[in-house]
Design a protein around this motif. Structure first.
Motif, PDB file in Angstrom:
ATOM      1  N   GLU A  45       0.820  -1.217   0.000  1.00 34.22           N
ATOM      2  CA  GLU A  45       0.000   0.000   0.000  1.00 34.22           C
ATOM      3  C   GLU A  45       0.853   1.265   0.000  1.00 34.22           C
ATOM      4  O   GLU A  45       0.435   2.310  -0.476  1.00 34.22           O
ATOM      5  CB  GLU A  45      -0.924   0.024   1.237  1.00 34.22           C
ATOM      6  N   MET A  46       2.059   1.172   0.563  1.00 30.11           N
ATOM      7  CA  MET A  46       2.958   2.324   0.568  1.00 30.11           C
ATOM      8  C   MET A  46       3.793   2.401  -0.717  1.00 30.11           C
ATOM      9  O   MET A  46       4.552   3.351  -0.912  1.00 30.11           O
ATOM     10  CB  MET A  46       3.906   2.255   1.767  1.00 30.11           C
ATOM     11  N   GLY A  47       3.699   1.374  -1.541  1.00 28.26           N
ATOM     12  CA  GLY A  47       4.492   1.344  -2.767  1.00 28.26           C
ATOM     13  C   GLY A  47       5.959   1.057  -2.516  1.00 28.26           C
ATOM     14  O   GLY A  47       6.800   1.360  -3.364  1.00 28.26           O
TER      15      GLY A  47
ATOM     16  N   GLY B 283      18.419   7.454 -20.112  1.00 30.64           N
ATOM     17  CA  GLY B 283      17.086   6.906 -19.867  1.00 30.64           C
ATOM     18  C   GLY B 283      17.103   5.393 -19.919  1.00 30.64           C
ATOM     19  O   GLY B 283      17.921   4.782 -20.617  1.00 30.64           O
ATOM     20  N   ALA B 284      16.212   4.798 -19.159  1.00 34.14           N
ATOM     21  CA  ALA B 284      16.095   3.340 -19.138  1.00 34.14           C
ATOM     22  C   ALA B 284      14.933   2.929 -20.024  1.00 34.14           C
ATOM     23  O   ALA B 284      14.023   3.717 -20.267  1.00 34.14           O
ATOM     24  CB  ALA B 284      15.868   2.862 -17.711  1.00 34.14           C
ATOM     25  N   SER B 285      14.968   1.707 -20.528  1.00 33.26           N
ATOM     26  CA  SER B 285      13.902   1.273 -21.440  1.00 33.26           C
ATOM     27  C   SER B 285      12.663   0.795 -20.677  1.00 33.26           C
ATOM     28  O   SER B 285      11.590   0.679 -21.240  1.00 33.26           O
ATOM     29  CB  SER B 285      14.411   0.152 -22.345  1.00 33.26           C
ATOM     30  N   ARG B 286      12.818   0.520 -19.395  1.00 30.98           N
ATOM     31  CA  ARG B 286      11.654   0.098 -18.607  1.00 30.98           C
ATOM     32  C   ARG B 286      11.710   0.767 -17.247  1.00 30.98           C
ATOM     33  O   ARG B 286      12.758   1.227 -16.789  1.00 30.98           O
ATOM     34  CB  ARG B 286      11.634  -1.426 -18.432  1.00 30.98           C
ATOM     35  N   GLU B 287      10.563   0.808 -16.599  1.00 30.99           N
ATOM     36  CA  GLU B 287      10.484   1.511 -15.319  1.00 30.99           C
ATOM     37  C   GLU B 287       9.436   0.840 -14.439  1.00 30.99           C
ATOM     38  O   GLU B 287       8.413   0.362 -14.925  1.00 30.99           O
ATOM     39  CB  GLU B 287      10.087   2.967 -15.580  1.00 30.99           C
ATOM     40  N   LEU B 288       9.708   0.830 -13.149  1.00 35.13           N
ATOM     41  CA  LEU B 288       8.742   0.278 -12.191  1.00 35.13           C
ATOM     42  C   LEU B 288       7.657   1.313 -11.920  1.00 35.13           C
ATOM     43  O   LEU B 288       7.954   2.456 -11.594  1.00 35.13           O
ATOM     44  CB  LEU B 288       9.441  -0.087 -10.879  1.00 35.13           C
ATOM     45  N   VAL B 289       6.404   0.908 -12.080  1.00 32.47           N
ATOM     46  CA  VAL B 289       5.283   1.819 -11.817  1.00 32.47           C
ATOM     47  C   VAL B 289       4.307   1.166 -10.850  1.00 32.47           C
ATOM     48  O   VAL B 289       4.308  -0.053 -10.657  1.00 32.47           O
ATOM     49  CB  VAL B 289       4.507   2.189 -13.112  1.00 32.47           C
ATOM     50  N   GLY B 290       3.467   2.006 -10.264  1.00 31.92           N
ATOM     51  CA  GLY B 290       2.356   1.512  -9.455  1.00 31.92           C
ATOM     52  C   GLY B 290       1.076   1.628 -10.259  1.00 31.92           C
ATOM     53  O   GLY B 290       0.950   2.536 -11.086  1.00 31.92           O
TER      54      GLY B 290
ATOM     55  N   ARG C  36       2.804   6.670  -6.213  1.00 34.07           N
ATOM     56  CA  ARG C  36       2.939   5.973  -4.948  1.00 34.07           C
ATOM     57  C   ARG C  36       3.298   6.995  -3.872  1.00 34.07           C
ATOM     58  O   ARG C  36       3.952   7.977  -4.188  1.00 34.07           O
ATOM     59  CB  ARG C  36       4.023   4.893  -5.072  1.00 34.07           C
ATOM     60  N   PRO C  37       2.932   6.783  -2.602  1.00 39.45           N
ATOM     61  CA  PRO C  37       2.185   5.643  -2.094  1.00 39.45           C
ATOM     62  C   PRO C  37       0.739   5.572  -2.612  1.00 39.45           C
ATOM     63  O   PRO C  37       0.141   6.592  -2.925  1.00 39.45           O
ATOM     64  CB  PRO C  37       2.190   5.873  -0.574  1.00 39.45           C
ATOM     65  N   PHE C  38       0.250   4.357  -2.691  1.00 41.83           N
ATOM     66  CA  PHE C  38      -1.149   4.134  -3.052  1.00 41.83           C
ATOM     67  C   PHE C  38      -2.047   4.659  -1.932  1.00 41.83           C
ATOM     68  O   PHE C  38      -3.070   5.264  -2.158  1.00 41.83           O
ATOM     69  CB  PHE C  38      -1.440   2.634  -3.208  1.00 41.83           C
TER      70      PHE C  38
END
Lengths: 363, 128
Positions: A234-236, A279-286, A356-358
């Motif tokens: 819940e806090m991401g 830049g990165a080709s992927r990223e962590l998202v919520g 985030r946080p959610f």
């Protein structure tokens, strides 16, 4: 399988015990939802003795940590605490750790259970390049408790002479709690007001019992790994092994805030800085689901019929009563507000990328 | 803990036969193993199902688990109350936590299921 000094207490309280990173740990005592809510509204008591604990002492301790960790270690004052990443030369994340400075030349590192041995070895290996630092494993002779929740200060105050009103977030102090000498920090993995206690293993039961007994008046519940996971989600907060590992960099894992780019040198710096620039080709998202369902680790993420990523953590949020998760997506889909589809066993469930946080307190 | 008069499936579903209708839910053992149920994916009313088929999913804070039907037929009703109160599956697995009602095409399929004593032995065997 290893057991914490509190294993018998968990059994006595009727905990469901599960294997976790080589330890027999309590998953839950009375139910994940009940324990989750107790932590959000009162106090949750967690045995987190499975985590790795390492002492670093000597005049070169800060030099070693500064080279190994991504955070501005040299800026850490006595009594301070930092969240940091430990990376390899390729910028891959070996672990995320907490660093406490509890003396002029005395530091303490808390590592993930799954990485405890790896980090101990890594620090020991890197220490060979410095004279004047000693690396000591404290994982077995110290136990670790987390007291988390809005009533945690009310519970802890009468048990210690430490001035808890003045102990700020991410600060630590050597003190006694219930007469037992220990390192106490204001920190945790739940997003709530809370403390972590690093204490001698042979006194862990005494302190646990007092916290359970005194905690009854403030609504304390013993809490297991089940709600530890829903609370952190819940806090991401990313979880090592799910949301990051040696194949992901701090940039990809959206953990730039833990990296001091101004530092001259730390292991992995070149790759990380190059990636920040290019830049990165992927990223962590919520993301949040837009209809009912529960996303899980391993579900694929789609957009316009194309696979664009994968879910790394997901569950039902007890506080918001909806499905939430984190995952890696191609960077062009990482913008907040963007709609994506989560493939939940063949059903394309719509979701939206959120900040985030959610979970935000009081909302 | 294991009510008499119901029939049990190896995947931990129970069936209560009412003439040609089967009421289906998951057992106490199943709900206890799953932990807090937070959501159920249920079949559509009117859907044809075959014995052994996966007809839905139970999501708990811990994991996802499939619901199988041990009887063939047509879905007559799903427990609408579970949409808002999935916790009924934990609180009252053999009563208010029922999941679907099936109009059976072969009611004799029920006889092939375990009775309470056999299911109790089955759980004991699994525990050993």
């Amino acid at each position: 399988m290893k057991r914490t000094p509190l294993y018998d207490e968990h059994k006595k309280l009727g905990a469901k015990i599960v294997p976790f990173a080589g330890w027999e740990m309590p998953l839950s005592y009375t139910g994940v939802l009940e324990e989750h809510r107790a932590t959000r509204s009162a106090v949750g008591l967690f045995d987190v003795s499975h985590m790795g604990r390492i002492d670093l002492t000597g005049h070169a301790a800060s030099d070693l940590l500064d080279r190994v960790a991504t955070s501005p270690v040299k800026k850490l004052a006595v009594g301070g605490m930092q969240y940091a990443l430990v990376c390899n030369e390729q910028g891959g994340i070996l672990d995320d750790i907490m660093i406490c400075r509890f003396g002029e030349r005395r530091y303490f590192v808390c590592a993930n259970a799954s990485n405890a041995e790896k980090i101990l070895q890594w620090l020991t290996k890197q220490a060979a390049g410095f004279s004047g630092v000693e690396v000591t494993d404290r994982s077995m002779d110290l136990a670790q408790l987390a007291v988390q929740g809005p009533r945690s200060r009310d519970l802890m105050k009468p048990l210690t002479l430490a001035d808890l009103d003045r102990l700020k977030l991410r600060h630590c102090i050597e003190t006694k709690v219930a007469g037992v000498p220990m390192l106490l920090s204001r920190s945790g993995y739940t997003g709530e007001l809370g403390y972590e206690l690093y204490l001698p293993s042979d006194r862990a039961r005494d302190v646990w019992e007092i916290l359970i007994k005194n905690g009854a008046a403030v609504g304390l519940k013993p809490c297991g790994l089940g709600c530890r996971d829903t609370l952190r989600l819940e806090m991401g907060y990313p979880l090592y092994g799910n949301d990051m590992d040696e194949t992901t960099t701090p940039i990809e894992a959206s953990l730039e805030f833990a990296v001091d780019f101004k530092k001259d040198d730390f292991i992995g710096r070149e790759v990380i800085i190059r990636q920040k620039e290019n830049g990165a080709s992927r990223e962590l998202v919520g993301f949040e689901l837009l209809r009912r369902g529960v996303p899980r680790h391993g579900h694929k993420i789609f957009s316009d019929g194309k696979e664009i990523g994968i879910v790394t953590s997901g569950n039902h949020s007890p506080s918001m009563n909806k499905g939430i998760g984190m995952g890696y997506v191609q960077t062009i889909f990482a913008e907040v507000g963007g709609e994506i589809l989560i493939d939940i066993r063949g059903n394309a469930v719509p979701a939206v990328v959120v900040e985030r946080p959610f979970y935000k307190k009081g909302k | 803990m294991i009510p008499e008069g119901l029939r049990y499936h190896a995947e931990h579903e129970w069936i209560r036969q009412e003439d040609r209708t089967a009421v289906l839910g998951i057992t106490h053992f199943a709900q206890d193993a799953l932990g807090d149920v937070v959501y159920l994916e249920l079949p559509k009313v009117g859907a044809e199902v075959r014995s052994g088929q996966e007809i839905g999913e139970v999501e708990s804070t811990k994991t996802t688990s499939a619901v199988y039907t041990p009887v063939s037929g047509k879905i007559l009703a799903v427990n609408e109350e579970l949409k808002d109160k999935p916790e009924l599956v934990n609180q009252d697995p053999y009563g208010k936590g029922w999941i679907v009602k099936i109009q059976m095409t072969h009611p004799s399929e029920v006889k092939q299921l375990m009775d309470a004593r056999q299911y109790g032995d089955y759980l004991k065997e699994k525990a050993d």
